[in-house]
Scaffold this active site. Structure first.
Site, PDB file in Angstrom:
ATOM      1  N   GLU A   1       0.809  -1.230   0.000  1.00 14.25           N
ATOM      2  CA  GLU A   1       0.000   0.000   0.000  1.00 14.25           C
ATOM      3  C   GLU A   1       0.842   1.280   0.000  1.00 14.25           C
ATOM      4  O   GLU A   1       0.860   2.036   0.977  1.00 14.25           O
ATOM      5  CB  GLU A   1      -0.970  -0.026   1.199  1.00 14.25           C
ATOM      6  CG  GLU A   1      -1.950  -1.190   1.103  1.00 14.25           C
ATOM      7  CD  GLU A   1      -3.008  -1.238   2.210  1.00 14.25           C
ATOM      8  OE1 GLU A   1      -2.917  -0.470   3.186  1.00 14.25           O
ATOM      9  OE2 GLU A   1      -3.941  -2.065   2.081  1.00 14.25           O
TER      10      GLU A   1
ATOM     11  N   GLU B   1      -4.848  -8.713  -0.776  1.00 15.85           N
ATOM     12  CA  GLU B   1      -5.217  -8.556   0.642  1.00 15.85           C
ATOM     13  C   GLU B   1      -6.689  -8.194   0.794  1.00 15.85           C
ATOM     14  O   GLU B   1      -7.208  -7.365   0.049  1.00 15.85           O
ATOM     15  CB  GLU B   1      -4.350  -7.471   1.295  1.00 15.85           C
ATOM     16  CG  GLU B   1      -4.336  -7.572   2.814  1.00 15.85           C
ATOM     17  CD  GLU B   1      -3.648  -6.388   3.487  1.00 15.85           C
ATOM     18  OE1 GLU B   1      -2.442  -6.211   3.267  1.00 15.85           O
ATOM     19  OE2 GLU B   1      -4.341  -5.652   4.215  1.00 15.85           O
TER      20      GLU B   1
END
Ligand SMILES: *[C@@H]1O[C@H](CO)[C@@H](O)[C@H](O)[C@H]1NC(C)=O
Ligand SMILES: *[C@@H]1O[C@H](CO)[C@@H](O)[C@H](O)[C@H]1NC(C)=O
Ligand SMILES: *[C@@H]1O[C@H](CO)[C@@H](O)[C@H](O)[C@H]1NC(C)=O
Ligand SMILES: *[C@@H]1O[C@H](CO)[C@@H](O)[C@H](O)[C@H]1NC(C)=O
Ligand SMILES: *[C@@H]1O[C@H](CO)[C@@H](O)[C@H](O)[C@H]1NC(C)=O
Ligand SMILES: *[C@@H]1O[C@H](CO)[C@@H](O)[C@H](O)[C@H]1NC(C)=O
Ligand SMILES: *[C@@H]1O[C@H](CO)[C@@H](O)[C@H](O)[C@H]1NC(C)=O
Ligand SMILES: *[C@@H]1O[C@H](CO)[C@@H](O)[C@H](O)[C@H]1NC(C)=O
Length: 515
Positions: free
Chosen positions: A253, A358
């Site tokens: 991220e 994820e």
């Protein structure tokens, strides 16, 4: 004679495969659906049955408490069904992406919870996910160093500082205590090769502009090569433990470290900075190492960032395309942008793949973290999985394989839910409805399957039923349906074959039949 019969029976029984499934030990959760309880002497499991010619196998899980309920039926030729609310026409000739598989993450938290159980229960947990009597997962994601799902913030080679040559790179106690044993157990439970993917959340703070694990940061320019080497060293250390890394992502991220809005380990990369690092440092370093064949996935962030961390990155650094195999996509902001954004991105680069890297429930600050027995969460999962798969995503990796009853441990108090919740005090674990939602796809759609098109027609005022279909290397057709409505009859057609299915309210259904 008697002796002979007895010995014959013993002999014969050796060759009879006993296919009895162990049913869910259901515990009803007030106001929710059930969890299936596993302890030292009991854990539900099930095998997938080979469909016979001319018939289909059907598996149902439901809010009412069914878990992989097995049934079968006969394929008809042109079954008339006036009462059917929806008709699904499977089109095996219209093929899409190849499926790479499904899995979950071996975080420190997962390992700690797993280790808190006695060895027979540990074994049940691993087999529940990775064996032929479980979900048949074939993916693992493992943090390179710490993540928020650790009991502390850390990275490798924190000392000495400014150590451009990473002279003191050793794995952490967490690797040796938790992650490596868990991955080794997974490798021995699986009957297929497990793809292990490593991801860094944050490098040691001395490589970063803000000298901290969290907050707005960038990689210092003088450590661009060092950060590439940091990944190579991880793969070397894991190889020494007989763990082969299948791929890496280019930092978890990256937007977190640009925006600085989350309280846990991150490293900020704009698309252009990331492109430069991949094209000039990571790519050449990996492709020129003993790990040259690993997959490199960029992105590894929310769906809305895919055009940025792929198209913009590649537009600025076209050389990066030589090194990138695919783009990882996270689940948390799916509502913000339509899934078509995935097709648009991948259509331009058909030789690259998308992978769900994820997902978890309970991630919003206002959410209950662990919600035992939640069917709503199973529903959100199956809808997200089917939607991603219908938009060219080639597989789906869940977040923590297991968490404790508070949704941790997590050093940054970023607690969430998991498909398996461990209660160390009781020495038991709970398989959440989400676990079964994942299994309705993972167990029936193995690596090498091809997604095929399904067209749905429905009666006036009838709601659509999320669906996806696949041709599998087992030479079968698999259709997954997520019935979020009430009881209904649906019709499924594939060329000359057809069948009428009774879907019960709030259920997930997998149907499998021969091609
Ligand atoms: C384990 O679970 C089984 C099935 O629910 C139950 O019969 C048994 O009593 C449990 N054992 C313990 C020690 O709780
Ligand atoms: C559950 O399985 C049983 C046994 O195969 C079958 O009779 C029943 O119809 C199934 N229920 C559903 C809702 O599929
Ligand atoms: C190497 O790292 C360890 C921690 O893993 C640390 O205790 C030690 O001081 C470091 N060595 C040097 C020379 O900095
Ligand atoms: C790093 O390694 C290179 C090549 O071995 C060497 O020339 C250089 O002096 C080392 N740098 C440091 C800071 O140790
Ligand atoms: C790795 O595997 C080799 C060959 O099977 C074995 O000899 C070695 O002991 C293993 N090493 C570790 C650290 O498990
Ligand atoms: C690859 O490694 C070889 C041998 O170490 C070296 O000569 C070459 O310059 C390297 N190429 C790149 C692109 O880094
Ligand atoms: C965990 O087990 C303990 C001991 O049996 C029990 O008191 C507690 O309620 C359990 N926690 C949950 C969330 O089920
Ligand atoms: C797959 O199924 C079709 C139709 O039943 C059959 O003709 C074909 O031989 C099968 N292929 C394999 C590889 O089993």
């Amino acid at each position: 004679m008697i002796y002979n019969i007895i010995s014959l029976c013993i002999f014969v029984s050796c060759f009879v495969t006993i296919k009895t499934d162990t049913p869910c030990a259901a515990r009803q959760i007030s106001g929710q659906s059930v969890v299936c309880v596993c302890n030292a002497t009991y854990c539900d499991d099930f095998t997938r049955d080979e469909p016979e010619q001319g018939s289909y196998k059907i598996y149902t899980s439901s809010e009412s408490g069914l878990r992989f309920n097995k049934s079968e039926g006969t394929l008809g030729e042109s079954t008339l069904c006036l009462l059917c609310s929806n008709t699904f026409e499977i089109q095996p000739d219209k093929t899409h992406q190849e499926i790479q598989g499904f899995g979950g993450a071996v975080t420190d938290a997962a390992g700690i919870n797993w280790k808190s159980l006695d060895s027979t229960i540990r074994d049940y947990l691993i087999k529940s996910y990775y064996s032929n009597k479980g979900l048949e997962y074939n993916f693992v994601r493992v943090p390179i160093g710490g993540s928020d799902f650790s009991t502390r913030a850390y990275a490798y080679n924190e000392l000495p500082e400014n150590d451009v040559n990473l002279s003191n790179y050793t794995l952490s106690p967490e690797d040796y205590e938790y992650k490596i044993p868990m991955i080794q157990a997974i490798n021995s439970a699986s009957s297929v090769p497990v793809n292990i993917m490593g991801t860094t959340w944050s490098p040691p703070v001395w490589m970063k502009t803000n000298n901290a694990y969290t907050g707005v940061s960038r990689l210092k320019a003088e450590y661009y090569q060092t950060y590439a080497d940091y990944h190579i060293k991880f793969m070397e250390q894991y190889a020494a433990e007989n763990i082969t890394i299948w791929g890496i992502t280019t930092t978890n991220e990256p937007l977190n470290g640009v925006l600085g809005i989350i309280p846990f380990n991150c490293l900020g990369w704009t698309a252009s900075e990331l492109g430069s690092w991949i094209a000039k440092y990571l790519g050449p370093t990996v492709r020129n190492s003993t790990f040259k064949d690993i997959k490199i996935l960029t992105g590894d962030d929310q769906r809305y960032s895919v055009p940025l961390y792929f198209n913009v990155l590649v537009a600025k650094y076209p050389e990066a395309l030589d090194y990138i195999d695919g783009v990882g996509v996270h689940y948390y902001a799916n509502v913000i942008v339509p899934a078509e954004i995935l097709d648009i991105s991948i259509d331009q680069y058909p030789e690259k793949f998308l992978l769900g890297t994820e997902a978890c429930a309970g991630f919003l600050p206002t959410d209950t973290k662990v919600l035992l027995g939640s069917w709503d969460r199973a529903n959100s999962y199956i809808k997200a999985i089917l939607q991603d798969l219908n938009h060219e995503v080639s597989g789906w990796i869940d977040w923590n394989l297991c968490l404790d009853t508070t949704g941790g441990p997590n050093w940054a108090s970023n607690f969430v839910d998991s498909a398996v919740i461990v209660n160390a005090t009781a020495q038991e674990f709970y398989k959440q409805p989400m676990y079964y939602a994942l299994g309705h796809v993972s167990k029936f759609v193995p690596k090498g399957s091809l997604r095929i098109e399904v067209s749905e027609s429905k009666g006036l005022l009838q709601s659509s039923i999320p669906n996806a279909a696949f041709l599998t290397p087992r030479n079968t057709t698999v259709l997954v349906l997520a019935n979020t409505g009430g009881n209904r009859k649906v019709k499924v057609k594939r060329s000359d074959d057809s069948m009428v299915l009774d879907l019960i309210a709030n259920s997930i259904v997998t149907v499998e039949f021969n091609n």
